[in-house]
Design a protein around this motif. Structure first.
Motif, PDB file in Angstrom:
ATOM      1  N   PHE A   1      10.031   1.819   2.409  1.00 20.23           N
ATOM      2  CA  PHE A   1      10.551   0.447   3.408  1.00 20.23           C
ATOM      3  C   PHE A   1       9.095   0.068   2.882  1.00 20.23           C
ATOM      4  O   PHE A   1       8.349  -0.372   4.587  1.00 20.23           O
ATOM      5  CB  PHE A   1      10.624   2.067   5.126  1.00 20.23           C
ATOM      6  CG  PHE A   1      11.909   2.446   5.339  1.00 20.23           C
ATOM      7  CD1 PHE A   1      12.994   1.806   5.226  1.00 20.23           C
ATOM      8  CD2 PHE A   1      11.604   3.299   5.772  1.00 20.23           C
ATOM      9  CE1 PHE A   1      14.418   3.525   4.693  1.00 20.23           C
ATOM     10  CE2 PHE A   1      12.526   4.352   6.137  1.00 20.23           C
ATOM     11  CZ  PHE A   1      13.692   4.410   5.844  1.00 20.23           C
ATOM     12  N   GLY A   2       8.594   0.097   2.402  1.00 19.96           N
ATOM     13  CA  GLY A   2       6.970  -0.750   1.835  1.00 19.96           C
ATOM     14  C   GLY A   2       6.015   0.055   2.247  1.00 19.96           C
ATOM     15  O   GLY A   2       5.033  -0.615   2.374  1.00 19.96           O
TER      16      GLY A   2
ATOM     17  N   GLU B   1       1.265   8.878   3.227  1.00 18.53           N
ATOM     18  CA  GLU B   1       0.228   7.786   3.994  1.00 18.53           C
ATOM     19  C   GLU B   1       0.916   6.722   4.178  1.00 18.53           C
ATOM     20  O   GLU B   1       2.559   6.438   4.073  1.00 18.53           O
ATOM     21  CB  GLU B   1      -1.056   7.401   2.426  1.00 18.53           C
ATOM     22  CG  GLU B   1      -1.902   6.645   3.732  1.00 18.53           C
ATOM     23  CD  GLU B   1      -2.740   7.342   4.901  1.00 18.53           C
ATOM     24  OE1 GLU B   1      -1.982   7.106   5.794  1.00 18.53           O
ATOM     25  OE2 GLU B   1      -4.014   7.870   4.541  1.00 18.53           O
ATOM     26  N   ILE B   2       0.404   5.757   5.232  1.00 19.03           N
ATOM     27  CA  ILE B   2       0.493   4.710   5.552  1.00 19.03           C
ATOM     28  C   ILE B   2      -0.055   4.180   4.714  1.00 19.03           C
ATOM     29  O   ILE B   2      -1.178   3.760   5.379  1.00 19.03           O
ATOM     30  CB  ILE B   2       1.096   3.889   7.436  1.00 19.03           C
ATOM     31  CG1 ILE B   2       1.548   5.342   7.787  1.00 19.03           C
ATOM     32  CG2 ILE B   2       1.184   3.572   7.528  1.00 19.03           C
ATOM     33  CD1 ILE B   2       1.202   5.643   8.962  1.00 19.03           C
ATOM     34  N   SER B   3       0.471   2.451   4.497  1.00 16.25           N
ATOM     35  CA  SER B   3      -0.089   1.548   3.011  1.00 16.25           C
ATOM     36  C   SER B   3       0.612   0.325   4.169  1.00 16.25           C
ATOM     37  O   SER B   3       0.931  -0.501   4.811  1.00 16.25           O
ATOM     38  CB  SER B   3       0.126   2.028   1.826  1.00 16.25           C
ATOM     39  OG  SER B   3       1.484   1.386   2.005  1.00 16.25           O
ATOM     40  N   ARG B   4      -0.681  -0.746   3.445  1.00 19.86           N
ATOM     41  CA  ARG B   4      -0.417  -2.061   3.908  1.00 19.86           C
ATOM     42  C   ARG B   4       0.599  -2.257   2.928  1.00 19.86           C
ATOM     43  O   ARG B   4       0.580  -2.816   1.715  1.00 19.86           O
ATOM     44  CB  ARG B   4      -1.284  -2.705   3.375  1.00 19.86           C
ATOM     45  CG  ARG B   4      -3.034  -3.123   4.523  1.00 19.86           C
ATOM     46  CD  ARG B   4      -4.160  -4.027   3.513  1.00 19.86           C
ATOM     47  NE  ARG B   4      -4.510  -3.289   2.323  1.00 19.86           N
ATOM     48  CZ  ARG B   4      -4.704  -2.408   1.994  1.00 19.86           C
ATOM     49  NH1 ARG B   4      -5.656  -2.076   2.514  1.00 19.86           N
ATOM     50  NH2 ARG B   4      -5.069  -2.625   0.073  1.00 19.86           N
ATOM     51  N   PRO B   5       1.890  -3.312   3.363  1.00 20.32           N
ATOM     52  CA  PRO B   5       2.964  -3.659   2.977  1.00 20.32           C
ATOM     53  C   PRO B   5       2.443  -4.549   1.897  1.00 20.32           C
ATOM     54  O   PRO B   5       1.644  -5.551   2.168  1.00 20.32           O
ATOM     55  CB  PRO B   5       3.820  -4.589   3.984  1.00 20.32           C
ATOM     56  CG  PRO B   5       3.316  -3.898   5.413  1.00 20.32           C
ATOM     57  CD  PRO B   5       1.951  -3.743   5.363  1.00 20.32           C
ATOM     58  N   ALA B   6       2.943  -5.031   0.828  1.00 20.78           N
ATOM     59  CA  ALA B   6       2.960  -5.993   0.260  1.00 20.78           C
ATOM     60  C   ALA B   6       3.482  -7.320   0.133  1.00 20.78           C
ATOM     61  O   ALA B   6       2.074  -8.224   0.129  1.00 20.78           O
ATOM     62  CB  ALA B   6       3.619  -5.484  -0.992  1.00 20.78           C
ATOM     63  N   SER B   7       3.345  -7.954   1.222  1.00 18.02           N
ATOM     64  CA  SER B   7       4.114  -9.217   1.476  1.00 18.02           C
ATOM     65  C   SER B   7       3.476  -9.774   2.810  1.00 18.02           C
ATOM     66  O   SER B   7       3.037  -8.502   3.388  1.00 18.02           O
ATOM     67  CB  SER B   7       5.213  -9.617   2.091  1.00 18.02           C
ATOM     68  OG  SER B   7       6.082  -8.976   2.515  1.00 18.02           O
ATOM     69  N   ARG B   8       3.122 -10.698   2.709  1.00 19.50           N
ATOM     70  CA  ARG B   8       2.241 -11.339   3.577  1.00 19.50           C
ATOM     71  C   ARG B   8       2.385 -10.934   4.755  1.00 19.50           C
ATOM     72  O   ARG B   8       2.434 -10.498   6.286  1.00 19.50           O
ATOM     73  CB  ARG B   8       2.017 -12.621   3.406  1.00 19.50           C
ATOM     74  CG  ARG B   8       0.951 -12.580   2.632  1.00 19.50           C
ATOM     75  CD  ARG B   8       0.263 -14.177   2.693  1.00 19.50           C
ATOM     76  NE  ARG B   8      -0.768 -14.334   1.521  1.00 19.50           N
ATOM     77  CZ  ARG B   8      -1.445 -15.734   1.365  1.00 19.50           C
ATOM     78  NH1 ARG B   8      -1.014 -16.773   1.982  1.00 19.50           N
ATOM     79  NH2 ARG B   8      -2.359 -15.902   0.293  1.00 19.50           N
ATOM     80  N   LEU B   9       4.154 -11.504   5.399  1.00 21.03           N
ATOM     81  CA  LEU B   9       4.857 -11.153   6.464  1.00 21.03           C
ATOM     82  C   LEU B   9       4.746  -9.511   6.875  1.00 21.03           C
ATOM     83  O   LEU B   9       4.582  -9.619   7.574  1.00 21.03           O
ATOM     84  CB  LEU B   9       6.393 -11.897   5.832  1.00 21.03           C
ATOM     85  CG  LEU B   9       7.266 -11.731   7.537  1.00 21.03           C
ATOM     86  CD1 LEU B   9       6.687 -12.223   8.457  1.00 21.03           C
ATOM     87  CD2 LEU B   9       9.019 -11.864   6.714  1.00 21.03           C
ATOM     88  N   GLY B  10       5.545  -9.299   5.566  1.00 17.74           N
ATOM     89  CA  GLY B  10       4.952  -7.419   6.253  1.00 17.74           C
ATOM     90  C   GLY B  10       3.248  -6.839   6.660  1.00 17.74           C
ATOM     91  O   GLY B  10       3.636  -6.098   7.880  1.00 17.74           O
ATOM     92  N   GLN B  11       2.164  -7.750   6.134  1.00 14.38           N
ATOM     93  CA  GLN B  11       1.318  -7.253   6.951  1.00 14.38           C
ATOM     94  C   GLN B  11       1.059  -7.486   8.158  1.00 14.38           C
ATOM     95  O   GLN B  11       0.377  -7.208   9.006  1.00 14.38           O
ATOM     96  CB  GLN B  11       0.189  -7.615   5.627  1.00 14.38           C
ATOM     97  CG  GLN B  11       0.329  -7.191   4.458  1.00 14.38           C
ATOM     98  CD  GLN B  11      -0.838  -8.206   3.057  1.00 14.38           C
ATOM     99  OE1 GLN B  11      -1.887  -8.924   4.002  1.00 14.38           O
ATOM    100  NE2 GLN B  11      -0.771  -7.638   2.149  1.00 14.38           N
TER     101      GLN B  11
ATOM    102  N   GLY C   1       4.850   7.684  11.622  1.00 13.76           N
ATOM    103  CA  GLY C   1       4.931   9.141  10.712  1.00 13.76           C
ATOM    104  C   GLY C   1       6.392   8.746  10.312  1.00 13.76           C
ATOM    105  O   GLY C   1       6.729   9.722   9.255  1.00 13.76           O
ATOM    106  N   SER C   2       7.368   7.798  10.431  1.00 13.15           N
ATOM    107  CA  SER C   2       8.538   7.628  11.051  1.00 13.15           C
ATOM    108  C   SER C   2       9.677   8.921  11.289  1.00 13.15           C
ATOM    109  O   SER C   2      10.484   9.059  10.832  1.00 13.15           O
ATOM    110  CB  SER C   2       8.920   7.808   9.228  1.00 13.15           C
ATOM    111  OG  SER C   2       9.009   8.366   8.185  1.00 13.15           O
TER     112      SER C   2
END
Length: 252
Positions: A241-242, A169-179, A52-53
């Motif tokens: 923060f993506g 809400e928390i979401s999936r990062p856009a990049s594969r690395l972030g995911q 939740g940061s």
């Protein structure tokens, strides 16, 4: 077809969720039990993960999006009161705070921290009169809503004209690395930290479910469309923060 497969559900149909429940009635039963069992260790686990940061972020989001002293705030899916605590600081003693959640265990933990009016109910059916509150907040729980149209319709109904809704809400990062990094954090780092600190064992299952629901959550445009269908205007989504998203809307 499960509830998670319906167009207005907050999660897409996905095999990862079939191990938890099949259908809306079972979803409610299973998730309520998970939250009840995890309630005692939830705050400690949240501090470890910081998904939740932090309190500073929750307070800043509410402040930036118009929560002010003296307002009546409805915090939906309030849990143990992480967002509600931030809201109470902003509305002050002149304001009124209502905390809604379907989990009696979570609400019991909330009442240990806050002197607040609690409502045991779901977002899709809020037992409050029309035009009753100035601001509706929801923190990191939209993925657990069975029907977005019903929930957003209820938010719009209970808000006074000009009132605002703010959904974190928390979401999936856009990049594969972030995911990959997010999956590794939730699936590996969080359980390791939980073991080191002796966190409540029942929190582990809930955090696993959190990770799976983040993976299968709807894209932001589907959520914004549902808000518009409910009658909200000035609808927008910002991202920090993506990962951290804020869905915003105003009742005309």
């Amino acid at each position: 077809m499960t509830e998670a497969a319906t167009p207005t559900a907050a999660m897409k149909a996905d095999p990862r969720l079939e191990s938890y429940f099949a259908g809306e009635e079972e979803r409610r039963t299973v998730t309520r039990a998970m939250f009840d069992q995890a309630a005692g260790g939830y705050d400690k686990a949240e501090r470890i993960t910081a998904l939740g940061s932090g309190a500073w972020y929750r307070r800043d989001v509410l402040r930036r999006n118009g929560l002010r002293r003296g307002m009546t705030l409805l915090d939906v899916a309030a849990g143990t009161g992480l967002v509600a605590s931030a809201g109470q600081q902003l509305i002050g003693p002149e304001g009124r705070l209502l905390a809604l959640d379907p989990s009696p265990g979570m609400l019991a933990e909330l009442r240990k921290k806050l002197d607040v009016e609690t409502i045991e109910a779901y977002a899709e059916s809020i037992p409050l009169p029309d035009k009753y509150v100035d601001f509706v907040s929801m923190g990191y729980a939209l993925r657990h809503v069975g029907d977005l149209d019903l929930a957003f319709g209820e938010y719009q109904r209970v808000l006074r004209p000009g009132g605002r809704v703010c959904i974190m809400e928390i979401s999936r990062p856009a990049s594969r690395l972030g995911q990959f990094l997010l999956r590794a954090y939730i699936g590996v780092v969080v359980p390791f930290l939980a073991r080191l600190t002796g966190s409540h064992a029942d929190v582990k299952l809930l955090w696993q479910y959190y990770g799976d629901t983040i993976e299968v959550a709807l894209e932001s445009e589907h959520i914004l469309d549902a808000m518009r269908r409910a009658g909200f205007v000035d609808v927008e989504c910002s991202i920090t923060f993506g990962v951290f998203r804020e869905y915003l809307g105003r009742k005309p």
